[in-house]
Design a protein around this motif. Structure first.
Motif, PDB file in Angstrom:
ATOM      1  N   LYS A 125      25.763   8.024 103.528  1.00 36.90           N
ATOM      2  CA  LYS A 125      24.898   8.342 102.487  1.00 36.90           C
ATOM      3  C   LYS A 125      24.174   7.106 101.970  1.00 36.90           C
ATOM      4  CE  LYS A 125      25.057  11.621  99.834  1.00 36.90           C
ATOM      5  NZ  LYS A 125      25.760  12.739  98.468  1.00 36.90           N
ATOM      6  N   ARG A 126      25.270   6.007 102.104  1.00 43.61           N
ATOM      7  CA  ARG A 126      24.321   4.672 101.637  1.00 43.61           C
ATOM      8  C   ARG A 126      23.554   4.137 102.722  1.00 43.61           C
ATOM      9  NH1 ARG A 126      28.127   0.207 100.519  1.00 43.61           N
ATOM     10  NH2 ARG A 126      26.636  -0.831  99.508  1.00 43.61           N
ATOM     11  N   MET A 127      23.899   4.136 103.970  1.00 43.77           N
ATOM     12  CA  MET A 127      22.902   3.922 105.125  1.00 43.77           C
ATOM     13  C   MET A 127      21.445   4.534 105.082  1.00 43.77           C
ATOM     14  SD  MET A 127      21.554   4.771 108.295  1.00 43.77           S
ATOM     15  CE  MET A 127      22.631   6.034 108.860  1.00 43.77           C
ATOM     16  N   THR A 128      21.704   5.986 104.725  1.00 44.03           N
ATOM     17  CA  THR A 128      20.548   6.765 104.907  1.00 44.03           C
ATOM     18  C   THR A 128      19.571   6.413 103.700  1.00 44.03           C
ATOM     19  OG1 THR A 128      21.539   8.826 103.764  1.00 44.03           O
ATOM     20  CG2 THR A 128      21.563   8.502 106.055  1.00 44.03           C
ATOM     21  N   LYS A 129      19.988   5.907 102.634  1.00 41.92           N
ATOM     22  CA  LYS A 129      19.201   5.608 101.679  1.00 41.92           C
ATOM     23  C   LYS A 129      18.064   4.326 101.787  1.00 41.92           C
ATOM     24  CE  LYS A 129      20.455   5.265  96.882  1.00 41.92           C
ATOM     25  NZ  LYS A 129      21.199   4.925  95.722  1.00 41.92           N
ATOM     26  N   THR A 130      18.418   3.639 102.588  1.00 42.63           N
ATOM     27  CA  THR A 130      17.484   2.596 103.229  1.00 42.63           C
ATOM     28  C   THR A 130      16.887   2.885 104.597  1.00 42.63           C
ATOM     29  OG1 THR A 130      19.265   1.299 104.121  1.00 42.63           O
ATOM     30  CG2 THR A 130      18.547   0.818 101.809  1.00 42.63           C
ATOM     31  N   SER A 131      17.515   3.871 105.223  1.00 43.73           N
ATOM     32  CA  SER A 131      16.827   4.185 106.472  1.00 43.73           C
ATOM     33  C   SER A 131      15.856   5.223 106.658  1.00 43.73           C
ATOM     34  CB  SER A 131      17.955   4.778 107.537  1.00 43.73           C
ATOM     35  OG  SER A 131      18.214   6.174 107.109  1.00 43.73           O
ATOM     36  N   ARG A 132      15.518   5.744 105.526  1.00 44.39           N
ATOM     37  CA  ARG A 132      14.502   6.815 105.351  1.00 44.39           C
ATOM     38  C   ARG A 132      14.188   7.506 106.299  1.00 44.39           C
ATOM     39  NH1 ARG A 132       9.824   4.436 102.050  1.00 44.39           N
ATOM     40  NH2 ARG A 132       8.882   6.575 102.377  1.00 44.39           N
ATOM     41  N   SER A 133      15.205   8.206 106.997  1.00 43.26           N
ATOM     42  CA  SER A 133      15.431   9.066 107.928  1.00 43.26           C
ATOM     43  C   SER A 133      15.272   8.584 109.511  1.00 43.26           C
ATOM     44  CB  SER A 133      14.421  10.282 107.796  1.00 43.26           C
ATOM     45  OG  SER A 133      14.976  11.112 106.622  1.00 43.26           O
ATOM     46  N   THR A 134      14.983   7.336 109.988  1.00 44.06           N
ATOM     47  CA  THR A 134      14.778   6.893 110.872  1.00 44.06           C
ATOM     48  C   THR A 134      15.786   6.941 111.885  1.00 44.06           C
ATOM     49  OG1 THR A 134      15.168   4.642 109.844  1.00 44.06           O
ATOM     50  CG2 THR A 134      12.772   5.297 110.186  1.00 44.06           C
ATOM     51  N   GLU A 135      16.897   7.269 111.371  1.00 35.68           N
ATOM     52  CA  GLU A 135      18.263   7.064 112.077  1.00 35.68           C
ATOM     53  C   GLU A 135      18.139   8.469 112.954  1.00 35.68           C
ATOM     54  OE1 GLU A 135      19.099   9.747 108.747  1.00 35.68           O
ATOM     55  OE2 GLU A 135      18.271   7.700 109.037  1.00 35.68           O
TER      56      GLU A 135
END
Length: 167
Positions: A56-66
């Protein structure tokens, strides 16, 4: 009028670049690396290490690009480096060393696909990996600090490399 991704006229273009992350574990950095990988439309984002946080901490900054950036996780970077070498990738380490070249002076003189290697947030690219690359580049620093955040450095490096690929 300000443009966004729905009405901008940027030309989509895939770049023959893989980013190899050596033990980058900070979740916001990982999320931001996904965003920059998407912005430059690179081939793949490869995370090496054992504690890669894709939560979840990563997806906060990834803006769904993962969800649409091709990526993988591998335990051992040495295996990944050997794999890229066997596929004829031109390996560039982003690191400040005694013999690194300033990115602003670096001339990309290859038609091979590129692997940009990023080091651990605290320790950089290991000596073992530095010995195996084709080039080592650094970003000149003009202030008191001798390094910058891995994401900002990656952004600058990708800008320069893709500019040279597209010229």
């Amino acid at each position: 009028m300000q443009l966004n991704h729905y009405n901008s006229n940027f030309k989509k273009q895939k770049h023959p670049i893989k980013i190899v992350c050596d033990n980058i574990t900070n979740a916001p950095n990982i999320g931001s690396l996904f965003r920059i990988a998407d912005a430059f439309n690179i081939e793949e984002l490869i995370f090496c290490g054992s504690d890669i946080s894709l939560g979840k901490r990563m997806t906060k900054t990834s803006r769904s690009t993962e969800k649409y950036v091709n990526h993988s996780i591998n335990e051992v970077i040495e295996t990944q480096i050997q794999n890229l070498k066997s596929k004829n990738y031109y390996l560039i380490a982003l690191e400040i060393t005694e013999n690194s070249q300033a990115l602003s002076e670096f001339k990309l003189q290859t038609k091979r696909p590129i692997a940009l290697i990023l080091g651990d947030e605290n320790f950089g690219v290991s000596e073992t990996i530095l010995e195996q690359v084709d080039a080592i580049v650094h970003i000149n620093m003009f202030g008191n600090n001798s390094s910058m955040n891995v994401v900002q450095a990656t952004s600058i490096a990708l800008y320069e490399i893709t500019k040279q690929l597209n010229s």
